[in-house]
Design a protein around this motif. Structure first.
Motif, PDB file in Angstrom:
ATOM      1  N   GLU A   1      33.520  22.469  73.259  1.00  0.00           N
ATOM      2  CA  GLU A   1      32.754  22.564  74.507  1.00  0.00           C
ATOM      3  C   GLU A   1      31.530  23.459  74.419  1.00  0.00           C
ATOM      4  OE1 GLU A   1      35.495  23.535  77.652  1.00  0.00           O
ATOM      5  OE2 GLU A   1      36.882  22.390  76.414  1.00  0.00           O
ATOM      6  N   ILE A   2      31.258  24.010  73.241  1.00  0.00           N
ATOM      7  CA  ILE A   2      30.084  24.869  73.100  1.00  0.00           C
ATOM      8  C   ILE A   2      28.830  24.035  73.375  1.00  0.00           C
ATOM      9  CG2 ILE A   2      28.796  26.300  71.488  1.00  0.00           C
ATOM     10  CD1 ILE A   2      31.270  26.568  69.841  1.00  0.00           C
ATOM     11  N   HIS A   3      27.891  24.611  74.103  1.00  0.00           N
ATOM     12  CA  HIS A   3      26.595  23.950  74.232  1.00  0.00           C
ATOM     13  C   HIS A   3      25.827  24.127  72.925  1.00  0.00           C
ATOM     14  CE1 HIS A   3      25.696  22.937  78.612  1.00  0.00           C
ATOM     15  NE2 HIS A   3      27.000  22.880  78.413  1.00  0.00           N
ATOM     16  N   VAL A   4      25.251  23.026  72.411  1.00  0.00           N
ATOM     17  CA  VAL A   4      24.534  23.113  71.139  1.00  0.00           C
ATOM     18  C   VAL A   4      23.084  22.708  71.346  1.00  0.00           C
ATOM     19  CG1 VAL A   4      24.365  22.230  68.796  1.00  0.00           C
ATOM     20  CG2 VAL A   4      26.611  22.622  69.797  1.00  0.00           C
ATOM     21  N   LEU A   5      22.180  23.596  70.897  1.00  0.00           N
ATOM     22  CA  LEU A   5      20.758  23.287  70.948  1.00  0.00           C
ATOM     23  C   LEU A   5      20.261  23.212  69.505  1.00  0.00           C
ATOM     24  CD1 LEU A   5      18.240  24.955  73.348  1.00  0.00           C
ATOM     25  CD2 LEU A   5      17.602  24.456  71.014  1.00  0.00           C
TER      26      LEU A   5
ATOM     27  N   ASP B   1      15.307  11.278  64.389  1.00  0.00           N
ATOM     28  CA  ASP B   1      16.047  12.511  64.117  1.00  0.00           C
ATOM     29  C   ASP B   1      16.643  13.059  65.404  1.00  0.00           C
ATOM     30  OD1 ASP B   1      15.348  12.593  61.383  1.00  0.00           O
ATOM     31  OD2 ASP B   1      13.383  13.387  61.916  1.00  0.00           O
ATOM     32  N   LYS B   2      15.805  13.049  66.458  1.00  0.00           N
ATOM     33  CA  LYS B   2      16.268  13.603  67.735  1.00  0.00           C
ATOM     34  C   LYS B   2      17.412  12.767  68.286  1.00  0.00           C
ATOM     35  CE  LYS B   2      11.707  15.282  68.965  1.00  0.00           C
ATOM     36  NZ  LYS B   2      10.600  15.144  69.886  1.00  0.00           N
ATOM     37  N   VAL B   3      17.245  11.433  68.225  1.00  0.00           N
ATOM     38  CA  VAL B   3      18.281  10.544  68.764  1.00  0.00           C
ATOM     39  C   VAL B   3      19.602  10.794  68.038  1.00  0.00           C
ATOM     40  CG1 VAL B   3      19.020   8.139  68.878  1.00  0.00           C
ATOM     41  CG2 VAL B   3      16.716   8.766  69.584  1.00  0.00           C
ATOM     42  N   ARG B   4      19.519  10.932  66.705  1.00  0.00           N
ATOM     43  CA  ARG B   4      20.740  11.133  65.933  1.00  0.00           C
ATOM     44  C   ARG B   4      21.436  12.431  66.336  1.00  0.00           C
ATOM     45  NH1 ARG B   4      20.588  11.451  59.656  1.00  0.00           N
ATOM     46  NH2 ARG B   4      18.757  12.568  60.314  1.00  0.00           N
ATOM     47  N   GLY B   5      20.644  13.492  66.480  1.00  0.00           N
ATOM     48  CA  GLY B   5      21.208  14.788  66.854  1.00  0.00           C
ATOM     49  C   GLY B   5      21.859  14.736  68.227  1.00  0.00           C
ATOM     50  N   LEU B   6      21.146  14.113  69.183  1.00  0.00           N
ATOM     51  CA  LEU B   6      21.677  14.071  70.553  1.00  0.00           C
ATOM     52  C   LEU B   6      22.910  13.186  70.628  1.00  0.00           C
ATOM     53  CD1 LEU B   6      18.270  13.901  72.441  1.00  0.00           C
ATOM     54  CD2 LEU B   6      19.862  15.821  72.401  1.00  0.00           C
ATOM     55  N   ARG B   7      22.888  12.081  69.869  1.00  0.00           N
ATOM     56  CA  ARG B   7      24.042  11.173  69.876  1.00  0.00           C
ATOM     57  C   ARG B   7      25.283  11.834  69.280  1.00  0.00           C
ATOM     58  NH1 ARG B   7      22.976   6.978  72.412  1.00  0.00           N
ATOM     59  NH2 ARG B   7      21.356   5.460  71.929  1.00  0.00           N
ATOM     60  N   LEU B   8      25.042  12.718  68.287  1.00  0.00           N
ATOM     61  CA  LEU B   8      26.190  13.395  67.668  1.00  0.00           C
ATOM     62  C   LEU B   8      26.760  14.483  68.564  1.00  0.00           C
ATOM     63  CD1 LEU B   8      25.418  13.778  63.882  1.00  0.00           C
ATOM     64  CD2 LEU B   8      27.479  12.884  64.930  1.00  0.00           C
ATOM     65  N   GLY B   9      26.090  14.731  69.684  1.00  0.00           N
ATOM     66  CA  GLY B   9      26.683  15.674  70.620  1.00  0.00           C
ATOM     67  C   GLY B   9      25.878  16.923  70.897  1.00  0.00           C
TER      68      GLY B   9
ATOM     69  N   ASP C   1      23.201  19.145  72.935  1.00  0.00           N
ATOM     70  CA  ASP C   1      22.821  19.098  74.339  1.00  0.00           C
ATOM     71  C   ASP C   1      21.314  19.101  74.500  1.00  0.00           C
ATOM     72  OD1 ASP C   1      25.493  19.490  75.816  1.00  0.00           O
ATOM     73  OD2 ASP C   1      25.547  20.948  74.190  1.00  0.00           O
ATOM     74  N   ASP C   2      20.605  19.609  73.483  1.00  0.00           N
ATOM     75  CA  ASP C   2      19.160  19.660  73.557  1.00  0.00           C
ATOM     76  C   ASP C   2      18.608  19.682  72.135  1.00  0.00           C
ATOM     77  OD1 ASP C   2      16.655  19.772  74.605  1.00  0.00           O
ATOM     78  OD2 ASP C   2      16.998  21.564  75.821  1.00  0.00           O
ATOM     79  N   TYR C   3      17.301  19.367  72.008  1.00  0.00           N
ATOM     80  CA  TYR C   3      16.687  19.308  70.683  1.00  0.00           C
ATOM     81  C   TYR C   3      15.278  19.861  70.785  1.00  0.00           C
ATOM     82  CZ  TYR C   3      15.920  17.186  66.037  1.00  0.00           C
ATOM     83  OH  TYR C   3      15.702  16.964  64.705  1.00  0.00           O
ATOM     84  N   VAL C   4      14.981  20.901  70.022  1.00  0.00           N
ATOM     85  CA  VAL C   4      13.644  21.493  70.057  1.00  0.00           C
ATOM     86  C   VAL C   4      13.084  21.457  68.640  1.00  0.00           C
ATOM     87  CG1 VAL C   4      12.334  23.610  70.480  1.00  0.00           C
ATOM     88  CG2 VAL C   4      14.204  23.003  71.999  1.00  0.00           C
ATOM     89  N   THR C   5      11.829  21.016  68.488  1.00  0.00           N
ATOM     90  CA  THR C   5      11.257  20.927  67.139  1.00  0.00           C
ATOM     91  C   THR C   5      10.468  22.182  66.802  1.00  0.00           C
ATOM     92  OG1 THR C   5       9.412  19.716  68.073  1.00  0.00           O
ATOM     93  CG2 THR C   5      11.112  18.423  67.006  1.00  0.00           C
ATOM     94  N   LYS C   6      10.465  22.497  65.517  1.00  0.00           N
ATOM     95  CA  LYS C   6       9.694  23.634  65.004  1.00  0.00           C
ATOM     96  C   LYS C   6       8.307  23.134  64.622  1.00  0.00           C
ATOM     97  CE  LYS C   6      13.611  25.793  62.726  1.00  0.00           C
ATOM     98  NZ  LYS C   6      14.170  25.960  61.384  1.00  0.00           N
TER      99      LYS C   6
ATOM    100  N   ASP D   1      18.013  29.052  78.736  1.00  0.00           N
ATOM    101  CA  ASP D   1      18.441  29.492  80.054  1.00  0.00           C
ATOM    102  C   ASP D   1      18.974  28.315  80.870  1.00  0.00           C
ATOM    103  OD1 ASP D   1      18.684  31.481  82.076  1.00  0.00           O
ATOM    104  OD2 ASP D   1      17.027  30.499  83.108  1.00  0.00           O
ATOM    105  N   ALA D   2      18.250  27.178  80.813  1.00  0.00           N
ATOM    106  CA  ALA D   2      18.663  26.000  81.578  1.00  0.00           C
ATOM    107  C   ALA D   2      20.025  25.508  81.106  1.00  0.00           C
ATOM    108  CB  ALA D   2      17.622  24.908  81.430  1.00  0.00           C
ATOM    109  N   SER D   3      20.199  25.502  79.785  1.00  0.00           N
ATOM    110  CA  SER D   3      21.451  25.024  79.217  1.00  0.00           C
ATOM    111  C   SER D   3      22.627  25.902  79.662  1.00  0.00           C
ATOM    112  CB  SER D   3      21.320  25.012  77.696  1.00  0.00           C
ATOM    113  OG  SER D   3      22.526  24.667  77.108  1.00  0.00           O
ATOM    114  N   LEU D   4      22.403  27.205  79.638  1.00  0.00           N
ATOM    115  CA  LEU D   4      23.470  28.112  80.049  1.00  0.00           C
ATOM    116  C   LEU D   4      23.726  28.017  81.552  1.00  0.00           C
ATOM    117  CD1 LEU D   4      22.609  31.146  77.785  1.00  0.00           C
ATOM    118  CD2 LEU D   4      24.642  29.726  77.662  1.00  0.00           C
TER     119      LEU D   4
END
Lengths: 299, 230
Positions: B79-83, B93-101, B103-108, B120-123
């Motif tokens: 149940e951990i939120h994962v960013l 890449d983003k779709v794969r990450g989000l599909r695997l579970g 909660d959010d994806y931020v690029t460098k 903050d929003a996620s928490l």
């Protein structure tokens, strides 16, 4: 980018060259078999020769084209990798600048630490830029090198500058200059680039915290030798003759790299009339680059 | 559960980025721990699940996606939120990450303010989820007011009983072993035995169930542990 696949070029070769060639070979054989006059023989042989040359010529062309295509692909990969490598220090730099600008860091020590890390990441960026420059030089070291008399110690100093921006990296490099040394004939930027590539290699392929020894001393025939010795795994005998090839990467090294450093350093050394060799070391690898000394009339 | 700092674990192989993230999140008032690779991250997570995981994808000892997959399959950590924080910026890449579970994806490279706002929003979403009122049968649990009622009548629960009930109610129909309950309700520092859990379950049943000898909600699953069902 659309690249004709191997099958396409084979099919092209077959339809445009091999079919006509087979037809003309048949014509040649028919002439030779059913000849009526002496000139028929000459005619037949000429037709056969024409066909053979056409096939050989086009095969060589296809082979060369394929080699160029492969090199272009490797270069494209290099660009893709290096642009990705740029993102890491860029991420840090952006983050620390924004952190400092936000005014949230009030602790002076933390502020200093941010600046220190900013400096470190800038040094990393500079080394990456160096790699791109090296990539550009890779194509025409011989033509662009313009040697002038230079102080070898100063060349070494200049080469080590970007590494010294990062304290952790600087702590790993030891240097030894055994003088007196003659001036060498060198293109400053090219030789500095080659030396940086050698040091960078040593840092990258040695164990995480292991040191790299950089030494400068006189070589037997009046030349000057720069040596860079690392503590990495000795390069296997089998791979030694490949390491100076462009884009060659050691098997199982697993580290990011362009596969250009040693190749370009080697080309630069040779363009100066010097050489780059891998010498046996007590542990690790020692690369020695020798450059000829400048004579009286070079000045 | 007492009001504490929200816990964030950072998994990032680059030392400078890691240090910068840690500094910023600490300044934001979170409790932060860092790992440089998947193995180290797993050890950290086993010591206690954080509220949020900041995950880099290209780690020296394997892909962050594999770590994400393992987390989502783990009964305690799932149940951990994962960013995800990655230099891989393609849509695929983003779709794969989000599909695997994730909660959010931020690029460098990322904008610091945006990243902090997303964390903050996620928490916040997690808090809202944790504050929702839960109902089953005649029972209503209000986590904010720490109040449990049955048929409109307030039940007198001890803090520990309340936490145990809340935990089971948040995971309706899922079976927890006594060890898992000890770890998640009592915490790591608590030196209890499986007996402790049994005692608390018995007293909860007495207060909660219409007929404590034949429980309808708080059930024993033989050989496994306990579950709450509506």
């Amino acid at each position: 980018m659309v690249r004709p696949s191997w099958h396409t070029s084979l099919w092209l070769l077959l339809s445009t060259v091999l079919m006509p060639a087979v037809l003309s070979i048949s014509v040649g054989i028919l002439i030779l078999v059913f000849y009526r006059a002496a000139w028929d023989v000459a005619f037949g042989v000429l037709v056969l020769c024409f066909a053979v040359f056409a096939v050989a010529g086009s095969s060589i062309t296809v082979f060369l084209l394929r080699r160029t295509a492969r090199l272009a692909q490797i270069q494209a990969e290099f660009i893709a990798n290096i642009s990705h490598d740029f993102r890491t220090p860029l991420t840090s730099i952006r983050m620390f600048v924004e952190t400092l600008r936000s005014g949230r860091v009030v602790d002076l020590e933390e502020r200093d630490r941010c600046l220190e890390l900013l400096e470190r990441e800038t040094g990393r960026m500079e080394r990456l830029v160096q790699q791109v420059l090296l990539f550009r030089q890779a194509d025409h070291a011989e033509k662009t090198v313009a040697p002038t008399p230079q102080d070898p110690a100063e060349l070494l100093e200049r080469a080590l500058q970007p590494f010294e921006m990062d304290e952790q990296v600087a702590a790993r490099i030891t240097r030894e200059v055994r003088g007196p040394l003659p001036l060498v004939l060198a293109d400053r930027d090219a030789v500095v680039g080659a030396l940086r590539a050698l040091v960078d290699n040593g840092l990258k392929y040695g164990p995480q915290e292991a040191g790299v020894e950089v030494a400068l001393r006189a070589a037997p025939d009046g030349a000057v030798a720069f040596s860079v010795e690392d503590r990495g795994q000795p390069i296997p005998e089998k791979e030694r003759r490949h390491i100076f090839r462009r884009f060659y990467r050691l098997k199982g090294s697993g580290r990011s790299g362009s596969g250009l450093g040693l190749a370009v350093a080697n080309e630069i050394a040779r363009a100066h009339g010097g050489k780059l060799v891998l010498q046996p070391a007590t542990q690790g690898n020692r690369f020695v680059m020798t450059l000829p000394a400048a004579t009286e009339d070079d000045g | 559960m007492t009001e504490t700092k929200e816990r964030i674990v950072i998994v990032e192989d680059d030392a400078s980025i890691r240090e910068g993230l840690e500094l910023n999140l600490r300044l934001e008032g979170y409790s932060v721990r860092c790992a440089a690779g998947s193995a180290e991250a797993l050890t950290l997570l086993e010591e206690g699940a954080p509220d949020l995981l900041l995950l880099d994808l290209m780690l020296p000892d394997g892909s962050g996606l594999d770590l994400l997959r393992r987390i989502r399959q783990d009964p305690v950590l799932c149940e951990i939120h994962v960013l995800i924080l990655s230099a891989l910026g393609l849509e695929s890449d983003k779709v794969r990450g989000l599909r695997l579970g994730a909660d959010d994806y931020v690029t460098k490279p990322f904008g610091l303010a945006e990243l902090l706002a997303r964390i903050d929003a996620s928490l916040r979403r997690r808090r809202v989820m944790q504050q929702a009122v839960i109902r089953f049968g005649e029972v209503t649990i209000d986590p904010v007011r720490r109040e449990v009622t049955r048929g409109g009548e307030t039940l007198k629960l001890t803090p520990r009983e309340h936490d145990l009930l809340l935990h089971l109610a948040r995971h309706m129909d899922r079976v927890f072993s006594r060890e898992q309950l000890l770890q998640r309700v009592w915490g790591d520092e608590y030196e209890g035995t499986a007996r402790t859990v049994d005692n608390f379950v018995r007293s909860l049943r007495a207060k909660l169930e219409p007929d404590p000898s034949t429980p309808r909600h708080l059930l024993t699953v033989h050989g496994l542990g306990y579950k709450l069902t509506s």
